[in-house]
Structures are given as C-alpha cells and as structure tokens.
Design a protein around this motif. Sequence first.
Motif, PDB file in Angstrom:
ATOM      1  N   TYR A  43       0.844  -1.194   0.000  1.00 15.47           N
ATOM      2  CA  TYR A  43       0.000   0.000   0.000  1.00 15.47           C
ATOM      3  C   TYR A  43       0.883   1.248   0.000  1.00 15.47           C
ATOM      4  N   PHE A  44       0.661   2.122  -0.959  1.00 18.69           N
ATOM      5  CA  PHE A  44       1.341   3.413  -1.007  1.00 18.69           C
ATOM      6  C   PHE A  44       0.436   4.408  -0.299  1.00 18.69           C
ATOM      7  N   VAL A  45       0.951   5.044   0.743  1.00 17.09           N
ATOM      8  CA  VAL A  45       0.148   5.990   1.506  1.00 17.09           C
ATOM      9  C   VAL A  45       0.790   7.369   1.514  1.00 17.09           C
ATOM     10  N   THR A  46      -0.063   8.372   1.576  1.00 18.82           N
ATOM     11  CA  THR A  46       0.349   9.759   1.752  1.00 18.82           C
ATOM     12  C   THR A  46      -0.484  10.322   2.883  1.00 18.82           C
ATOM     13  N   ILE A  47       0.202  10.895   3.869  1.00 19.37           N
ATOM     14  CA  ILE A  47      -0.463  11.467   5.034  1.00 19.37           C
ATOM     15  C   ILE A  47      -0.029  12.931   5.108  1.00 19.37           C
ATOM     16  N   CYS A  48      -0.981  13.846   5.096  1.00 15.90           N
ATOM     17  CA  CYS A  48      -0.684  15.283   5.089  1.00 15.90           C
ATOM     18  C   CYS A  48      -0.987  15.926   6.435  1.00 15.90           C
ATOM     19  N   THR A  49      -0.239  16.974   6.738  1.00 16.26           N
ATOM     20  CA  THR A  49      -0.544  17.763   7.923  1.00 16.26           C
ATOM     21  C   THR A  49      -1.777  18.616   7.643  1.00 16.26           C
ATOM     22  N   ALA A  50      -2.451  19.021   8.699  1.00 17.59           N
ATOM     23  CA  ALA A  50      -3.623  19.892   8.548  1.00 17.59           C
ATOM     24  C   ALA A  50      -3.197  21.196   7.890  1.00 17.59           C
ATOM     25  N   ASN A  51      -3.975  21.626   6.938  1.00 16.45           N
ATOM     26  CA  ASN A  51      -3.723  22.861   6.197  1.00 16.45           C
ATOM     27  C   ASN A  51      -2.348  22.892   5.541  1.00 16.45           C
ATOM     28  N   ARG A  52      -1.758  21.713   5.391  1.00 21.27           N
ATOM     29  CA  ARG A  52      -0.438  21.565   4.768  1.00 21.27           C
ATOM     30  C   ARG A  52       0.621  22.441   5.435  1.00 21.27           C
ATOM     31  N   GLU A  53       0.503  22.552   6.744  1.00 16.73           N
ATOM     32  CA  GLU A  53       1.497  23.298   7.525  1.00 16.73           C
ATOM     33  C   GLU A  53       2.841  22.590   7.433  1.00 16.73           C
ATOM     34  N   LEU A  54       3.908  23.368   7.361  1.00 16.65           N
ATOM     35  CA  LEU A  54       5.255  22.829   7.175  1.00 16.65           C
ATOM     36  C   LEU A  54       5.896  22.495   8.525  1.00 16.65           C
ATOM     37  N   TYR A  55       5.412  21.454   9.171  1.00 11.36           N
ATOM     38  CA  TYR A  55       5.890  21.071  10.495  1.00 11.36           C
ATOM     39  C   TYR A  55       7.159  20.224  10.470  1.00 11.36           C
ATOM     40  N   PHE A  56       7.415  19.536   9.369  1.00 16.19           N
ATOM     41  CA  PHE A  56       8.439  18.498   9.374  1.00 16.19           C
ATOM     42  C   PHE A  56       9.825  18.958   8.945  1.00 16.19           C
ATOM     43  N   GLY A  57       9.968  20.189   8.493  1.00 12.26           N
ATOM     44  CA  GLY A  57      11.278  20.686   8.102  1.00 12.26           C
ATOM     45  C   GLY A  57      11.230  21.407   6.778  1.00 12.26           C
ATOM     46  N   ASP A  58      12.406  21.530   6.156  1.00 14.07           N
ATOM     47  CA  ASP A  58      12.555  22.269   4.908  1.00 14.07           C
ATOM     48  C   ASP A  58      13.365  21.460   3.903  1.00 14.07           C
ATOM     49  N   ILE A  59      13.159  21.780   2.640  1.00 13.73           N
ATOM     50  CA  ILE A  59      13.978  21.220   1.568  1.00 13.73           C
ATOM     51  C   ILE A  59      15.094  22.220   1.299  1.00 13.73           C
ATOM     52  N   VAL A  60      16.342  21.764   1.430  1.00  7.82           N
ATOM     53  CA  VAL A  60      17.505  22.606   1.168  1.00  7.82           C
ATOM     54  C   VAL A  60      18.369  21.886   0.146  1.00  7.82           C
ATOM     55  N   ASN A  61      18.584  22.530  -1.001  1.00  9.21           N
ATOM     56  CA  ASN A  61      19.381  21.942  -2.079  1.00  9.21           C
ATOM     57  C   ASN A  61      18.910  20.522  -2.437  1.00  9.21           C
ATOM     58  N   GLY A  62      17.605  20.351  -2.513  1.00  5.21           N
ATOM     59  CA  GLY A  62      17.041  19.076  -2.928  1.00  5.21           C
ATOM     60  C   GLY A  62      17.062  17.985  -1.871  1.00  5.21           C
ATOM     61  N   GLU A  63      17.402  18.335  -0.630  1.00 11.83           N
ATOM     62  CA  GLU A  63      17.426  17.346   0.453  1.00 11.83           C
ATOM     63  C   GLU A  63      16.549  17.816   1.601  1.00 11.83           C
ATOM     64  N   MET A  64      15.841  16.881   2.179  1.00  5.70           N
ATOM     65  CA  MET A  64      14.968  17.176   3.308  1.00  5.70           C
ATOM     66  C   MET A  64      15.798  17.355   4.566  1.00  5.70           C
ATOM     67  N   GLN A  65      15.594  18.487   5.233  1.00  4.18           N
ATOM     68  CA  GLN A  65      16.225  18.780   6.520  1.00  4.18           C
ATOM     69  C   GLN A  65      15.122  18.704   7.566  1.00  4.18           C
ATOM     70  N   LEU A  66      15.135  17.643   8.362  1.00  9.99           N
ATOM     71  CA  LEU A  66      14.057  17.403   9.315  1.00  9.99           C
ATOM     72  C   LEU A  66      14.122  18.348  10.509  1.00  9.99           C
ATOM     73  N   SER A  67      12.961  18.852  10.867  1.00 15.79           N
ATOM     74  CA  SER A  67      12.806  19.620  12.105  1.00 15.79           C
ATOM     75  C   SER A  67      12.700  18.621  13.262  1.00 15.79           C
ATOM     76  N   GLU A  68      12.530  19.119  14.462  1.00 13.91           N
ATOM     77  CA  GLU A  68      12.353  18.231  15.611  1.00 13.91           C
ATOM     78  C   GLU A  68      11.103  17.358  15.431  1.00 13.91           C
ATOM     79  N   ILE A  69      10.029  17.968  14.953  1.00 10.80           N
ATOM     80  CA  ILE A  69       8.808  17.199  14.705  1.00 10.80           C
ATOM     81  C   ILE A  69       9.023  16.235  13.539  1.00 10.80           C
TER      82      ILE A  69
END
Length: 186
Positions: A27-53
């Motif tokens: 099963y391929f799943v996608t789970i989104c945050t409410a209102n697509r809030e950016l809680y999980f971090g940022d993309i920097v130079n094509g790589e995901m930089q995870l926040s604490e959450i």
Amino acid sequence: MSDKFQGKYRIKSARLQNWDYSNNGLYFVTICTANRELYFGDIVNGEMQLSEIGRLANKFWKEIPNHFPFVELDEFVIMPNHVHGIIIINKPNDGGYNDKRNVETPNLGVSTITMASEKWNPGSLGVIINQYKRICTINARKIHTNFAWQSRFHDHIIRNDESLQRIRDYIINNALRWRDDKFCDE
C-alpha cells in the motif's frame, strides 16, 4: 447525494469499496498535515532537513513494525508537510494474496466488509495509519501545540512490480521535485 453524520455533510470515502484493507499487500500511503502546515522541516538543495517534529515523524514511522509485526516498510520519505511511504502487510497464513507484488483485486461484485467495520478492523491499513498519526500527534504537540494532521490519508494498492518501482522512484526523488509537488504550498 452526500451522506450526513451528526448533521454535517461527509465526503464519501476514497477507499476501494470492496477491498479488505487488512489483506496482505503493498500500500502506497500519503499522510498530510492539517492545512499543509510545514511542520516536518525544509527542503535545502534538494534534500529534506528534518525539524524536531520531522525527526519524530521519521522515528515513529520506522517503529511501525514494532507495533504491527506483520508490517514491513519499504521506501518512505518525510516531506515538509506530508509523509509518503509503502507499507507491506504480510500476515502469515493469510489465505490469499501471498504474492505481495502481484495483488489481484478480488471480485468487486461482492463486498466482504463495510467501510465502517474496515476502519477499526484489527491489522487494517486504517488502524496502522491511525496509530502512527496518534503517536506523532501526542509527541509533536509537546513541541508545537497546534500540530495536527488532515483527518484522512491517501492510499493506493500496489498491484505489480512496475507500479512498485514507479512509486519507489517517486518517493526517492520527492525532495528533488518539491517545488513542483502538489503538496507544496510555498
């Protein structure tokens, strides 16, 4: 005509109506945050930089098989406002669909379950995702009290190796395509 629950209109389920989501399969799943809030971090130079959450979301995703021993994880990625992953339900002696990569959709003329019962069917995809979202929420709200998920999640039943490889590639390269991603609200 839309259904009502407690006096409010409800959107019909996007789940395959006659499929038992506790069946062995990929099963391929996608789970989104409410209102697509950016809680999980940022993309920097094509790589995901995870926040604490984001690190919590990553940690708890990897722990899913500890709580559901019949679950295997394939590719997954934590993005700024959503999670993509492949969950493999592989129950021994399930009696059907043992070739997890070539899932045949059962006879769609006969429903073996109702959507209400599937939602809480032990070992179903819905229960797995519910518990993942629950533990993430409990811990994320210690960091950001407003953290929330969208109430639903997207799923796709992977039926063959070609589809599996295409989805794996999509997940692996998701951060590189972030600006073009449908979940990017930046």
